[in-house]
Design an enzyme around this catalytic site. Structure first.
Site, PDB file in Angstrom:
ATOM      1  N   ILE A 172       0.825  -1.215   0.000  1.00  0.00           N
ATOM      2  CA  ILE A 172       0.000   0.000   0.000  1.00  0.00           C
ATOM      3  C   ILE A 172       0.860   1.267   0.000  1.00  0.00           C
ATOM      4  O   ILE A 172       0.397   2.329  -0.420  1.00  0.00           O
ATOM      5  CB  ILE A 172      -0.967  -0.028   1.211  1.00  0.00           C
ATOM      6  N   ASN A 192      11.544  -8.853   6.627  1.00  0.00           N
ATOM      7  CA  ASN A 192      11.825  -8.188   7.899  1.00  0.00           C
ATOM      8  C   ASN A 192      11.316  -9.074   9.030  1.00  0.00           C
ATOM      9  O   ASN A 192      10.187  -9.582   8.947  1.00  0.00           O
ATOM     10  CB  ASN A 192      11.133  -6.823   7.956  1.00  0.00           C
ATOM     11  N   GLY A 221      12.687  -4.440  11.755  1.00  0.00           N
ATOM     12  CA  GLY A 221      11.746  -3.437  11.252  1.00  0.00           C
ATOM     13  C   GLY A 221      10.408  -4.009  10.824  1.00  0.00           C
ATOM     14  O   GLY A 221       9.684  -3.401  10.048  1.00  0.00           O
ATOM     15  N   HIS A 248       5.738 -12.283   5.650  1.00  0.00           N
ATOM     16  CA  HIS A 248       5.611 -11.781   4.285  1.00  0.00           C
ATOM     17  C   HIS A 248       6.988 -11.493   3.717  1.00  0.00           C
ATOM     18  O   HIS A 248       7.892 -11.090   4.433  1.00  0.00           O
ATOM     19  CB  HIS A 248       4.742 -10.514   4.224  1.00  0.00           C
ATOM     20  N   HIS A 286       8.879  -9.142   0.880  1.00  0.00           N
ATOM     21  CA  HIS A 286       8.774  -7.990  -0.019  1.00  0.00           C
ATOM     22  C   HIS A 286       9.497  -8.331  -1.325  1.00  0.00           C
ATOM     23  O   HIS A 286      10.601  -8.882  -1.296  1.00  0.00           O
ATOM     24  CB  HIS A 286       9.472  -6.764   0.579  1.00  0.00           C
TER      25      HIS A 286
END
Ligand code: AMP
Ligand code: ZN
Length: 123
Positions: free
Chosen positions: A33, A96, A102, A109, A111
């Protein structure tokens, strides 16, 4: 964490909207998002696992498939790295983990980041 309160469980179940780019019975992938790069997708297992540190040896097939799915999506998005005399850029995969890594959303998940630099973060 109650899975009913998990943002990414809700996205996987289409209880809250997302821009999905891939779904199967084990994974889904959708646009971040708040993209940090021109291409920024998230790939999640449908099953709730909070962090990479929560994964056990029996999760090895899941994690292997997740990494291969990242490479497959990168190819579809035109950022795979094939080497040689191509203009391929390649991509970055980031997981992460925990506050020190972070991590903000506690559903595992990966990235997938790519495209022209500079990136706003995670570059
Ligand atoms: P992390 O810091 O690794 O936990 O990353 C969480 C990522 O989820 C961040 O890059 C956020 O921009 C992204 N994110 C948060 N909420 C949503 C949402 N509703 N849909 C898509 N991505 C989201
Ligand atoms: Zn979850």
């Amino acid at each position: 964490m109650d899975m009913n309160d998990c943002l990414f469980c809700k996205i996987a179940a289409d209880k809250i909207p997302s821009r999905k780019v891939y779904e199967d019975e084990i994974f889904c992938a959708f646009h971040d998002i708040k993209p940090a790069a021109p291409i920024h997708m998230l790939v999640i297992p449908r099953r709730h696992i909070a962090t990479l540190s929560d994964c056990a040896p029996e999760d090895a097939p899941l994690l292997g498939k997740m990494i291969l799915l990242i490479a497959q999506l990168a190819a579809q998005l035109g950022i795979a790295y094939r080497g040689g005399n191509t203009n391929d850029t390649g991509f970055r995969m980031v997981i992460n983990t925990g506050p020190g890594g972070g991590q903000e959303v506690y559903h595992l998940h990966a990235h997938l980041l790519g495209g022209k630099r500079p990136w706003s973060r995670m570059g």
